[in-house]
Design a protein around this motif. Structure first.
Motif, short mmCIF file in Angstrom:
data_model
loop_
_atom_site.label_atom_id
_atom_site.label_comp_id
_atom_site.label_asym_id
_atom_site.label_seq_id
_atom_site.Cartn_x
_atom_site.Cartn_y
_atom_site.Cartn_z
N PRO A 2 0.82 -1.21 0.00
CA PRO A 2 0.00 0.00 0.00
C PRO A 2 0.86 1.27 0.00
O PRO A 2 2.02 1.23 0.42
CB PRO A 2 -0.80 -0.10 1.31
CG PRO A 2 -0.57 -1.47 1.84
CD PRO A 2 0.62 -2.04 1.15
N PRO A 3 0.30 2.41 -0.46
CA PRO A 3 1.09 3.66 -0.54
C PRO A 3 1.66 4.10 0.82
O PRO A 3 2.74 4.67 0.87
CB PRO A 3 0.09 4.70 -1.05
CG PRO A 3 -1.17 3.98 -1.37
CD PRO A 3 -1.05 2.56 -0.94
N GLU A 4 0.97 3.79 1.92
CA GLU A 4 1.49 4.20 3.23
C GLU A 4 2.73 3.40 3.63
O GLU A 4 3.36 3.69 4.63
CB GLU A 4 0.41 4.12 4.32
CG GLU A 4 -0.13 2.74 4.60
CD GLU A 4 -1.36 2.36 3.75
OE1 GLU A 4 -2.05 1.41 4.12
OE2 GLU A 4 -1.59 3.00 2.70
N CYS A 5 3.09 2.41 2.82
CA CYS A 5 4.29 1.61 3.10
C CYS A 5 5.53 2.13 2.37
O CYS A 5 6.59 1.53 2.48
CB CYS A 5 4.03 0.15 2.74
SG CYS A 5 2.77 -0.60 3.76
N CYS A 42 10.08 2.90 12.05
CA CYS A 42 11.00 2.27 11.11
C CYS A 42 11.03 0.75 11.27
O CYS A 42 11.60 0.23 12.21
CB CYS A 42 12.40 2.83 11.32
SG CYS A 42 13.54 2.41 10.01
N ALA A 43 10.39 0.08 10.32
CA ALA A 43 10.43 -1.38 10.33
C ALA A 43 11.68 -1.87 9.60
O ALA A 43 12.30 -2.85 9.98
CB ALA A 43 9.19 -1.94 9.65
N LYS A 44 12.06 -1.16 8.53
CA LYS A 44 13.20 -1.59 7.72
C LYS A 44 13.84 -0.37 7.06
O LYS A 44 13.15 0.48 6.53
CB LYS A 44 12.71 -2.56 6.64
CG LYS A 44 13.81 -3.04 5.70
CD LYS A 44 13.25 -4.05 4.72
CE LYS A 44 14.34 -4.58 3.84
NZ LYS A 44 14.36 -4.03 2.51
N CYS A 109 2.69 -3.32 6.14
CA CYS A 109 3.97 -3.07 5.47
C CYS A 109 5.01 -4.15 5.73
O CYS A 109 6.05 -4.18 5.10
CB CYS A 109 4.53 -1.73 5.92
SG CYS A 109 3.43 -0.35 5.63
N ILE A 110 4.75 -5.00 6.71
CA ILE A 110 5.73 -6.02 7.07
C ILE A 110 5.35 -7.33 6.39
O ILE A 110 4.24 -7.82 6.57
CB ILE A 110 5.78 -6.19 8.60
CG1 ILE A 110 6.17 -4.84 9.24
CG2 ILE A 110 6.77 -7.27 9.00
CD1 ILE A 110 5.89 -4.77 10.71
N PRO A 111 6.25 -7.84 5.55
CA PRO A 111 5.92 -9.09 4.85
C PRO A 111 5.72 -10.23 5.85
O PRO A 111 6.49 -10.38 6.78
CB PRO A 111 7.13 -9.35 3.96
CG PRO A 111 8.19 -8.43 4.41
CD PRO A 111 7.57 -7.36 5.27
#
Length: 134
Positions: A2-5, A42-44, A109-111
């Motif tokens: 999604p765009p928020e990612c 920040c996830a990545k 956003c996290i696979p």
């Protein structure tokens, strides 16, 4: 995704100032800057930008210093790796700052790996070779 990612850039972060000690340097590493980036933000880390605080418009390649700027470690500059020359007449690291482009720490956003359901494994029996005796 999604765009928020989409990854977003942090402000410039400078949490360490190098001393003239030969065994020191400038270390804007991820373990040091953690406090400057909330974990929910920040996830990545997808990208990184590094610059000298006194020379923000000069690319780090043009400063004449041996510096690592990577998404694996952040920024690492060791005084012992520097030689006289470049933009300062002393073999010490300049003070650097970094900005990182972060994927937001949102569930979408996290696979995810899909967990396997117990009992769904199928095995196909392999036929044994037939033996013929005469």
């Amino acid at each position: 995704l999604p765009p928020e990612c989409t990854c977003t850039w942090t402000d410039w972060i400078d949490v360490y100032y190098p001393t003239a000690n030969r065994n020191d340097g400038d270390y804007e590493t991820f373990d040091r800057i953690e406090s400057a980036i909330p974990s929910w933000e920040c996830a990545k880390v997808e990208n990184i930008s590094c610059r000298a605080t006194k020379f923000p418009s000069v690319s780090i390649e043009d400063l004449g210093q041996k510096v690592e700027c990577s998404v694996q470690h952040g920024l690492i500059c060791n005084n012992k790796d520097q030689t006289i020359g470049g933009v300062i007449p002393m073999p010490v690291c300049l003070n650097y700052e970094i900005s990182v482009c972060c994927t937001p720490n949102l569930p979408e956003c996290i696979p995810h790996s899909t967990p396997s359901t117990p009992g769904t494994t199928t095995t196909t029996p392999v036929p044994l070779p037939s033996t013929t005796t005469t």
